[in-house]
Design a protein around this motif. Sequence first.
Motif, PDB file in Angstrom:
ATOM      1  N   LEU A 105       0.826  -1.213   0.000  1.00 15.77           N
ATOM      2  CA  LEU A 105       0.000   0.000   0.000  1.00 15.77           C
ATOM      3  C   LEU A 105       0.859   1.261   0.000  1.00 15.77           C
ATOM      4  CD1 LEU A 105      -2.746  -1.185   2.499  1.00 15.77           C
ATOM      5  CD2 LEU A 105      -2.855  -1.120   0.000  1.00 15.77           C
ATOM      6  N   ARG A 106       2.172   1.096   0.269  1.00 14.54           N
ATOM      7  CA  ARG A 106       3.051   2.266   0.249  1.00 14.54           C
ATOM      8  C   ARG A 106       3.631   2.514  -1.135  1.00 14.54           C
ATOM      9  NH1 ARG A 106       6.952   0.930   4.483  1.00 14.54           N
ATOM     10  NH2 ARG A 106       5.576  -0.258   5.838  1.00 14.54           N
ATOM     11  N   GLU A 107       3.213   1.696  -2.110  1.00 12.72           N
ATOM     12  CA  GLU A 107       3.704   1.891  -3.479  1.00 12.72           C
ATOM     13  C   GLU A 107       2.522   2.064  -4.431  1.00 12.72           C
ATOM     14  OE1 GLU A 107       5.978  -1.535  -4.359  1.00 12.72           O
ATOM     15  OE2 GLU A 107       7.744  -0.811  -3.275  1.00 12.72           O
ATOM     16  N   TYR A 108       2.794   2.726  -5.546  1.00  9.28           N
ATOM     17  CA  TYR A 108       1.769   2.804  -6.584  1.00  9.28           C
ATOM     18  C   TYR A 108       1.600   1.431  -7.211  1.00  9.28           C
ATOM     19  CZ  TYR A 108       2.206   7.874  -6.275  1.00  9.28           C
ATOM     20  OH  TYR A 108       2.216   9.170  -5.831  1.00  9.28           O
TER      21      TYR A 108
ATOM     22  N   ARG B 174      -0.316   9.152  -9.755  1.00  9.95           N
ATOM     23  CA  ARG B 174       0.718  10.159  -9.454  1.00  9.95           C
ATOM     24  C   ARG B 174       0.103  11.512  -9.137  1.00  9.95           C
ATOM     25  NH1 ARG B 174       2.389   5.272 -10.911  1.00  9.95           N
ATOM     26  NH2 ARG B 174       4.617   5.017 -10.624  1.00  9.95           N
TER      27      ARG B 174
ATOM     28  N   ARG C 271      -1.613  11.412  -5.919  1.00  8.47           N
ATOM     29  CA  ARG C 271      -0.712  10.925  -4.882  1.00  8.47           C
ATOM     30  C   ARG C 271      -1.401   9.878  -4.015  1.00  8.47           C
ATOM     31  NH1 ARG C 271       3.430  14.031  -6.048  1.00  8.47           N
ATOM     32  NH2 ARG C 271       3.143  16.272  -6.288  1.00  8.47           N
ATOM     33  N   THR C 272      -2.037   8.945  -4.672  1.00  9.01           N
ATOM     34  CA  THR C 272      -2.670   7.849  -3.951  1.00  9.01           C
ATOM     35  C   THR C 272      -2.637   6.608  -4.824  1.00  9.01           C
ATOM     36  OG1 THR C 272      -4.634   7.176  -2.728  1.00  9.01           O
ATOM     37  CG2 THR C 272      -5.030   8.332  -4.767  1.00  9.01           C
TER      38      THR C 272
ATOM     39  N   ARG D 206      -4.785  12.758  -2.301  1.00 13.42           N
ATOM     40  CA  ARG D 206      -4.176  13.552  -1.225  1.00 13.42           C
ATOM     41  C   ARG D 206      -3.837  14.940  -1.718  1.00 13.42           C
ATOM     42  NH1 ARG D 206      -0.051   9.351   1.058  1.00 13.42           N
ATOM     43  NH2 ARG D 206      -1.460   7.609   1.383  1.00 13.42           N
ATOM     44  N   GLU D 207      -4.152  15.209  -2.958  1.00 13.11           N
ATOM     45  CA  GLU D 207      -3.836  16.488  -3.577  1.00 13.11           C
ATOM     46  C   GLU D 207      -5.185  17.216  -3.688  1.00 13.11           C
ATOM     47  OE1 GLU D 207      -0.453  17.010  -4.500  1.00 13.11           O
ATOM     48  OE2 GLU D 207      -1.215  18.975  -5.027  1.00 13.11           O
TER      49      GLU D 207
ATOM     50  N   TRP E 206      10.037   4.177 -16.251  1.00 14.26           N
ATOM     51  CA  TRP E 206       9.582   4.517 -14.892  1.00 14.26           C
ATOM     52  C   TRP E 206       8.856   3.347 -14.256  1.00 14.26           C
ATOM     53  CZ3 TRP E 206       6.968   9.729 -16.682  1.00 14.26           C
ATOM     54  CH2 TRP E 206       7.966  10.611 -17.118  1.00 14.26           C
TER      55      TRP E 206
ATOM     56  N   LYS F  76      11.075   0.479 -13.600  1.00 16.46           N
ATOM     57  CA  LYS F  76      12.205   0.942 -12.779  1.00 16.46           C
ATOM     58  C   LYS F  76      13.546   0.655 -13.467  1.00 16.46           C
ATOM     59  CE  LYS F  76       9.526   0.772  -8.523  1.00 16.46           C
ATOM     60  NZ  LYS F  76       8.618   1.790  -9.077  1.00 16.46           N
TER      61      LYS F  76
ATOM     62  N   VAL G   9      11.810  14.774  -4.398  1.00 19.39           N
ATOM     63  CA  VAL G   9      11.044  15.671  -3.531  1.00 19.39           C
ATOM     64  C   VAL G   9      11.978  16.560  -2.724  1.00 19.39           C
ATOM     65  CG1 VAL G   9       9.248  15.743  -1.770  1.00 19.39           C
ATOM     66  CG2 VAL G   9       9.473  13.754  -3.244  1.00 19.39           C
TER      67      VAL G   9
END
Lengths: 551, 56
Positions: free
Chosen positions: A68-71, A145, A148-149, A215-216, A432, A435, A544
Amino acid sequence: MIAQLTLGERRAGLIILVAIALVGLAMAIAGGNGPFGVHGALVLVGAIAGTFWLLGHYLDAPPRAERLREYYDDPSKVGVALAMIWAVAGMGFGVWVAALLAWPEFTLDQEWASFGRIRPIHTTGVIFGFGGNALIATSFYVMQRTCRTRLPDQLGAWFVLLGYNLFCVLATTGYAMGVTQSKEYAEPEWYVDLWLLVVWVTYFIVYLRTLAHRREPHIYVANWYYLAFVLVVAMLHIVNGLAVPVSFGTDKSYPLFSGVQDALTEWWYGHNAVAFFLTSGFLGMMYYFLPVRAGRPIYSYRLSIISFWGITFMYMWVGSHHLHYTALPQWVQTLGMTFSIILLVPSWGSAANALLTLNGAWHKVRDDATLRFMMVAAVFYGLTTFEGSFLAIRSVNSLSHYTDWTVGHVHAGALGWVAMISFGSVYAMVPWIWKRRAMYSPALVEVHFWLALAGTLIYVIAMWNSGIIQGLMWRTYNESGTLAYSFVDSLVAMRPYYIARTVGGLCFFAGAVLGCLNIYLTATRAPASSAGDSAVTADPRPPVGAMQPAE
Amino acid sequence: MMSFIAHEDVVWFAKSIGLFYLIAMACMACAYAVWPSRKATFERAARSILIHEDTP
């Protein structure tokens, strides 16, 4: 893939597959040996294969919470692969159809290979197969992206992607068997249309759920364009697809409307398919990938919003320009023509916005074929929308309609704009999501670019010449007031252009094959990017917290 | 067959209300886009995609 699904999603997936298998079985029984039965068997076999695959991994360990911490990019990866496979297949059929016009014996004496059947296989293959998969793959990437979720769940995206490809397979195999509604870009019959409806509504829900969790606070403009594409295509598809099947055991149906009402509904759909499938969605791509690749914010965010509402309001009304000089009331034709001309404003707004964004980054356009794909796409977008407004004028249309000029116009848009922005976005996105530091071979991207540009120019210039000559020959009278040329005379005059068009298409096709190879090699062989070497990754964005170039 | 909406009614609607409704929508969209207080939001949005952040 299955290992990423939660246990609940695996169960839901199983229920969906069994339900699809049952529908397939019912279709196979009801349709017997006819095309409907063949499609039923195809659905049944596909669903059973999926069921066994899922069952084989059903007891795999559940996914870790860290995911859940990754797209969630796996659907985008498969979407890119499917888009490229459809590109090669659809463009391959395109070259074949083009060759048929110069060498009619290329049907190989097979009824499935006749012009009327393989032409829609080409159009559906490239528009829905290639374009649709590229839109779905990039939209999943962009929505995550910009919001941001992560995608709200795993199953929804897979259902949309795989379900959509089932639609494309049913549509194209149906044409080969002679199953068609004979409506441009809406050829699939009622049962295939109903399936697309289910898939498309799910797509809309996945998009809205992602936006709901964003989140944006501000929704980035690319999402507006993507969302307009999803929403309006649903609307168009429902209204134009209204039809009554002869029975629930046959493929044949009859549209709800008849005569000129049917024609207007079809072209309301048809031109908005151009507007919202082939324009709005790809503008979404452009407004995300072009600024990112150029490393510069969009020239005018405000202009992008005005352009958005401009195309959304005005495209809806232009469909009637396809029906000049028909039984359609004159004022409806004039309405379509007027809106088509005003439409130039938002269209050029977007094209100019893209090109002005590149001011200060032209050295990158020179060095980077990926960004050059996007730049050329913006140029062709401006060119094609100007040509479209021009062709919509009734008196111009009297020369161009039913000639190859229309075909040239469509391909300036499809090859120059849609395919170029897709290839540019895909080449940007592939390193992208897998990776990797960069594409496996930047040289192959360069070769692809020049093949694509050369192919587009050869094709479009051949069709412009051919179309205008054709139009003029059909309206030339001799002294006695009868037509100077027979239809066959005009065909003979077309032949060199038809051969040139086949060569142009072949160049474009060859580029897509190289693109496929390069993407495969990037996914499997290119060196992986690591956290420490962000400076050399293909992603030009600073991490960032770093300063922005203009700060 | 009885028709509840005649062709002339549609023409009247398109030429009167339709026209003004489109002009009103165009004004609303332009006002939204150029409203001075949104400048900061839009500038931030335009830059937001340029930051490389590959986790949610």
